[in-house]
Design an enzyme around this catalytic site. Structure first.
Site, PDB file in Angstrom:
ATOM      1  N   HIS A  45      29.430  46.709  37.073  1.00 20.22           N
ATOM      2  CA  HIS A  45      29.665  47.182  35.705  1.00 20.22           C
ATOM      3  C   HIS A  45      29.854  48.606  35.702  1.00 20.22           C
ATOM      4  O   HIS A  45      29.203  49.362  36.938  1.00 20.22           O
ATOM      5  CB  HIS A  45      28.268  47.071  34.759  1.00 20.22           C
ATOM      6  CG  HIS A  45      28.321  47.059  33.527  1.00 20.22           C
ATOM      7  ND1 HIS A  45      28.224  48.383  32.751  1.00 20.22           N
ATOM      8  CD2 HIS A  45      28.715  46.088  32.325  1.00 20.22           C
ATOM      9  CE1 HIS A  45      28.313  48.168  31.650  1.00 20.22           C
ATOM     10  NE2 HIS A  45      28.496  46.819  31.294  1.00 20.22           N
ATOM     11  N   ASP A  80      28.069  38.346  31.426  1.00 20.63           N
ATOM     12  CA  ASP A  80      29.109  37.609  31.608  1.00 20.63           C
ATOM     13  C   ASP A  80      28.879  36.412  32.595  1.00 20.63           C
ATOM     14  O   ASP A  80      29.175  35.299  32.604  1.00 20.63           O
ATOM     15  CB  ASP A  80      30.495  37.987  31.768  1.00 20.63           C
ATOM     16  CG  ASP A  80      31.036  38.726  30.777  1.00 20.63           C
ATOM     17  OD1 ASP A  80      31.424  39.771  30.837  1.00 20.63           O
ATOM     18  OD2 ASP A  80      30.896  38.261  29.227  1.00 20.63           O
TER      19      ASP A  80
HETATM   20  C1  SDX Z   1      31.798  43.354  30.054  1.00 23.32           C
HETATM   21  O1  SDX Z   1      31.712  48.355  29.417  1.00 23.32           O
HETATM   22  C2  SDX Z   1      30.816  47.461  29.241  1.00 23.32           C
HETATM   23  O2  SDX Z   1      29.620  47.846  28.637  1.00 23.32           O
HETATM   24  C3  SDX Z   1      31.452  45.893  29.029  1.00 23.32           C
HETATM   25  C4  SDX Z   1      30.361  44.878  28.614  1.00 23.32           C
HETATM   26  C5  SDX Z   1      29.913  45.168  27.208  1.00 23.32           C
HETATM   27  O3  SDX Z   1      28.845  44.560  26.960  1.00 23.32           O
HETATM   28  O4  SDX Z   1      30.936  45.266  26.416  1.00 23.32           O
HETATM   29  O5  SDX Z   1      29.292  44.972  29.571  1.00 23.32           O
HETATM   30  C6  SDX Z   1      31.119  43.686  28.948  1.00 23.32           C
HETATM   31  O6  SDX Z   1      32.923  43.598  30.339  1.00 23.32           O
HETATM   32  C7  SDX Z   1      31.055  43.200  31.408  1.00 23.32           C
HETATM   33  C8  SDX Z   1      31.842  43.364  32.771  1.00 23.32           C
HETATM   34  C9  SDX Z   1      32.739  41.794  32.638  1.00 23.32           C
HETATM   35  N1  SDX Z   1      33.870  41.969  33.844  1.00 23.32           N
HETATM   36  C10 SDX Z   1      33.473  41.433  34.926  1.00 23.32           C
HETATM   37  O7  SDX Z   1      32.484  40.828  35.349  1.00 23.32           O
HETATM   38  C11 SDX Z   1      34.706  41.472  36.000  1.00 23.32           C
HETATM   39  C12 SDX Z   1      34.483  41.414  37.455  1.00 23.32           C
HETATM   40  N2  SDX Z   1      33.835  43.078  37.474  1.00 23.32           N
HETATM   41  C13 SDX Z   1      34.759  44.053  37.995  1.00 23.32           C
HETATM   42  O8  SDX Z   1      36.109  43.868  37.730  1.00 23.32           O
HETATM   43  C14 SDX Z   1      34.027  45.413  37.823  1.00 23.32           C
HETATM   44  O9  SDX Z   1      32.909  45.518  38.080  1.00 23.32           O
HETATM   45  C15 SDX Z   1      34.016  45.990  36.331  1.00 23.32           C
HETATM   46  C16 SDX Z   1      35.608  46.144  35.805  1.00 23.32           C
HETATM   47  C17 SDX Z   1      33.101  45.301  35.580  1.00 23.32           C
HETATM   48  C18 SDX Z   1      33.512  47.489  36.796  1.00 23.32           C
HETATM   49  O10 SDX Z   1      34.806  48.101  37.136  1.00 23.32           O
HETATM   50  P1  SDX Z   1      34.659  49.754  37.627  1.00 23.32           P
HETATM   51  O11 SDX Z   1      33.285  50.406  37.247  1.00 23.32           O
HETATM   52  O12 SDX Z   1      35.730  50.461  37.287  1.00 23.32           O
HETATM   53  O13 SDX Z   1      34.260  49.502  39.171  1.00 23.32           O
HETATM   54  P2  SDX Z   1      35.250  49.614  40.554  1.00 23.32           P
HETATM   55  O14 SDX Z   1      36.648  48.879  40.091  1.00 23.32           O
HETATM   56  O15 SDX Z   1      35.590  51.271  40.473  1.00 23.32           O
HETATM   57  O16 SDX Z   1      34.752  49.127  41.667  1.00 23.32           O
HETATM   58  C19 SDX Z   1      33.972  49.844  42.590  1.00 23.32           C
HETATM   59  C20 SDX Z   1      33.785  49.241  43.774  1.00 23.32           C
HETATM   60  C21 SDX Z   1      35.323  49.038  44.359  1.00 23.32           C
HETATM   61  O17 SDX Z   1      35.003  49.006  45.764  1.00 23.32           O
HETATM   62  P3  SDX Z   1      35.586  50.340  46.448  1.00 23.32           P
HETATM   63  O18 SDX Z   1      36.603  50.758  46.171  1.00 23.32           O
HETATM   64  O19 SDX Z   1      34.442  51.315  46.266  1.00 23.32           O
HETATM   65  O20 SDX Z   1      35.543  49.905  48.040  1.00 23.32           O
HETATM   66  O21 SDX Z   1      33.131  48.171  43.563  1.00 23.32           O
HETATM   67  C22 SDX Z   1      34.214  46.949  43.937  1.00 23.32           C
HETATM   68  C23 SDX Z   1      35.285  47.724  43.767  1.00 23.32           C
HETATM   69  O22 SDX Z   1      36.404  47.120  44.507  1.00 23.32           O
HETATM   70  N3  SDX Z   1      33.847  45.983  42.832  1.00 23.32           N
HETATM   71  C24 SDX Z   1      33.751  44.399  42.922  1.00 23.32           C
HETATM   72  C25 SDX Z   1      33.425  43.986  41.645  1.00 23.32           C
HETATM   73  N4  SDX Z   1      33.350  45.130  40.787  1.00 23.32           N
HETATM   74  C26 SDX Z   1      33.563  46.206  41.579  1.00 23.32           C
HETATM   75  N5  SDX Z   1      34.044  43.902  44.111  1.00 23.32           N
HETATM   76  C27 SDX Z   1      34.090  42.476  44.132  1.00 23.32           C
HETATM   77  N6  SDX Z   1      33.761  41.931  42.804  1.00 23.32           N
HETATM   78  C28 SDX Z   1      33.336  42.676  41.754  1.00 23.32           C
HETATM   79  N7  SDX Z   1      33.091  41.993  40.706  1.00 23.32           N
END
Ligand code: SDX
Length: 392
Positions: A271, A328
């Site tokens: 998140h 989710d």
């Molecule tokens: C919702 O904003 C809100 O409030 C949204 C929400 C709402 O109520 O409206 O809460 C609802 O959208 C919840 C999120 C649902 N999405 C997912 O579950 C999809 C999977 N999650 C990700 O794609 C990700 O965690 C996000 C999109 C939710 C957040 O992305 P960020 O904050 O931009 O994090 P990032 O991409 O910068 O990741 C930071 C690190 C990275 O690794 P490094 O580059 O540091 O090595 O964490 C890793 C990412 O690769 N990472 C994950 C991951 N999420 C982040 N690695 C594996 N699996 C994941 N799910």
């Protein structure tokens, strides 16, 4: 503050605003609607009361809530010509695309909902979309199933009526399940608002151009459709089903999620704001247990979800990056137990988020905020002389 946005070093330039509606503390895992803790609201009030709270700022008295519901019911009729638009979609069209289109189309049938400058006009537009959205959702699901449309029952509660319109069967008496009504009511409360997430920011910026409430909500629905946002609840179930089909090999999928060369992400984890447990995920996880127990369902998908969660919470890659289950991760398991088709999961998120979108749109309009215009950090070419085509 005061209109000047300073970007903290490393903070992703995603824009921000002032709002009095929802408070999040990502480090402590706190979520409050108008100051009330989500844990209390999920237990003590229903979705319509939370809708009133988010939009108008106070928990309603009984008479306020009853009038609000009556005003919504009075606006629940959907113009029959909307069906012609619905009919034009192939049955395989994703429901989020349909709902976004139908919501925008509502403007054509309710032109007075566009130029709303008084609180009274805003209220009229608000009760219209709260009345019509459940009908659009139910009709969209039934179209996909080839079922006749159900026009609802005004004697039922807001969530009860939604479920009836979704699940009633021709020539048979529809029996309401209190377990499912309560479970859906709680899920909708947990999705109702979440400050400036992607879809809410979309609603605010489209609304700031005075595009009208229905067009602004339609834009928010499109943003929520994305698999990184609301579309994640459907993607979680598809991921869990893939793991189940793969013999329940959660370790393989954990490895994929950590492999930088693999675009796969563990859906339902991580998140932008919560760097602790998403408080909604905790409540939904318990609700999933309770609903499946009450219905006597032994869903292997739930067992896989719990196993995956346990592994992720103990995995250094996830722990270092503070990746916890989000809203989710477990919600789809409850929708599945309710026999809601997977393609409708994100639509259920949208109907839950509708009050938050409305509240944030209304706040932005009442504060007479200027048109949204995020700035950029220009990183392109500096000025350079023109090059004629023969010299390129
Ligand atoms: C919702 O904003 C809100 O409030 C949204 C929400 C709402 O109520 O409206 O809460 C609802 O959208 C919840 C999120 C649902 N999405 C997912 O579950 C999809 C999977 N999650 C990700 O794609 C990700 O965690 C996000 C999109 C939710 C957040 O992305 P960020 O904050 O931009 O994090 P990032 O991409 O910068 O990741 C930071 C690190 C990275 O690794 P490094 O580059 O540091 O090595 O964490 C890793 C990412 O690769 N990472 C994950 C991951 N999420 C982040 N690695 C594996 N699996 C994941 N799910």
């Amino acid at each position: 503050s005061g209109g000047v946005i300073t970007l903290d070093p490393g903070y992703k330039n995603t824009g921000s605003c002032e709002s009095a509606i929802t408070f999040l503390d990502g480090e402590k895992g706190i979520l409050r609607y108008r100051g009330y803790a989500i844990e209390e609201l999920a237990k003590k009030v229903d979705f319509l009361e939370v809708t009133y709270l988010l939009i108008f700022g106070e928990l309603p008295t009984k008479s306020q809530n009853d009038k609000f519901h009556e005003d919504i019911k009075a606006q629940s009729a959907v113009d029959e010509d909307i069906k012609k638009i619905l009919d034009a979609f192939p049955r395989t069209a994703h429901p989020m695309g349909i709902i976004s289109s139908l919501t925008s189309a509502l403007t054509a049938f309710n032109p007075s909902s566009v130029n709303v400058n008084s609180e009274e006009d805003m209220y009229k537009a608000i009760v219209k979309i709260l009345g019509k959205m459940p009908v659009l959702v139910a009709w969209t699901m039934r179209k996909r199933q080839g079922l006749p449309f159900d026009y609802g029952d005004e004697s039922l509660g807001y969530v009860e009526n939604l479920l009836k319109m979704m699940f009633s069967k021709p020539n048979s008496c529809y029996v309401q399940s209190k377990i499912l009504v309560d479970a859906l009511d709680k899920l909708l409360i947990l999705h109702a608002d979440h400050e400036q997430n992607c879809s809410t920011s979309t609603v605010r910026i489209v609304g700031s151009a005075h595009a009208g409430l229905f067009a602004s909500i339609s834009a928010g629905i499109s943003a929520l459709w994305g698999p990184l946002h609301g579309g994640a609840n459907q993607a979680v179930l598809e991921m869990l089903q893939a793991i189940e089909a793969d013999g329940g090999d959660t370790k393989k999928y954990m490895a994929k999620a950590k492999d930088k060369n693999d675009p796969f992400r563990l859906m339902g984890f991580g998140h932008r704001v919560y760097k602790n447990f998403d408080p909604r995920a905790k409540i939904i996880k318990k609700a999933a247990d309770d609903v499946l127990d009450a219905l006597g369902i032994d869903d292997p998908i739930l067992a896989i979800a719990k196993g995956l969660e346990k592994e992720a919470l103990e995995d250094p890659y996830f722990v270092e990056r503070k990746l916890y289950p989000n809203v989710d991760f477990y919600s789809g398991i409850i929708y599945r137990a309710m026999n809601i088709p997977q393609e409708m999961f994100t639509v259920m998120f949208a109907i839950g988020r509708l009050p938050g979108w409305i509240a944030q749109w209304r706040e932005m309009r009442l504060r007479k905020e200027p048109i949204g215009r995020p700035r950029q950090l220009y990183i392109g070419a500096t000025e350079r002389p023109f090059v004629p085509v023969e010299e390129r």
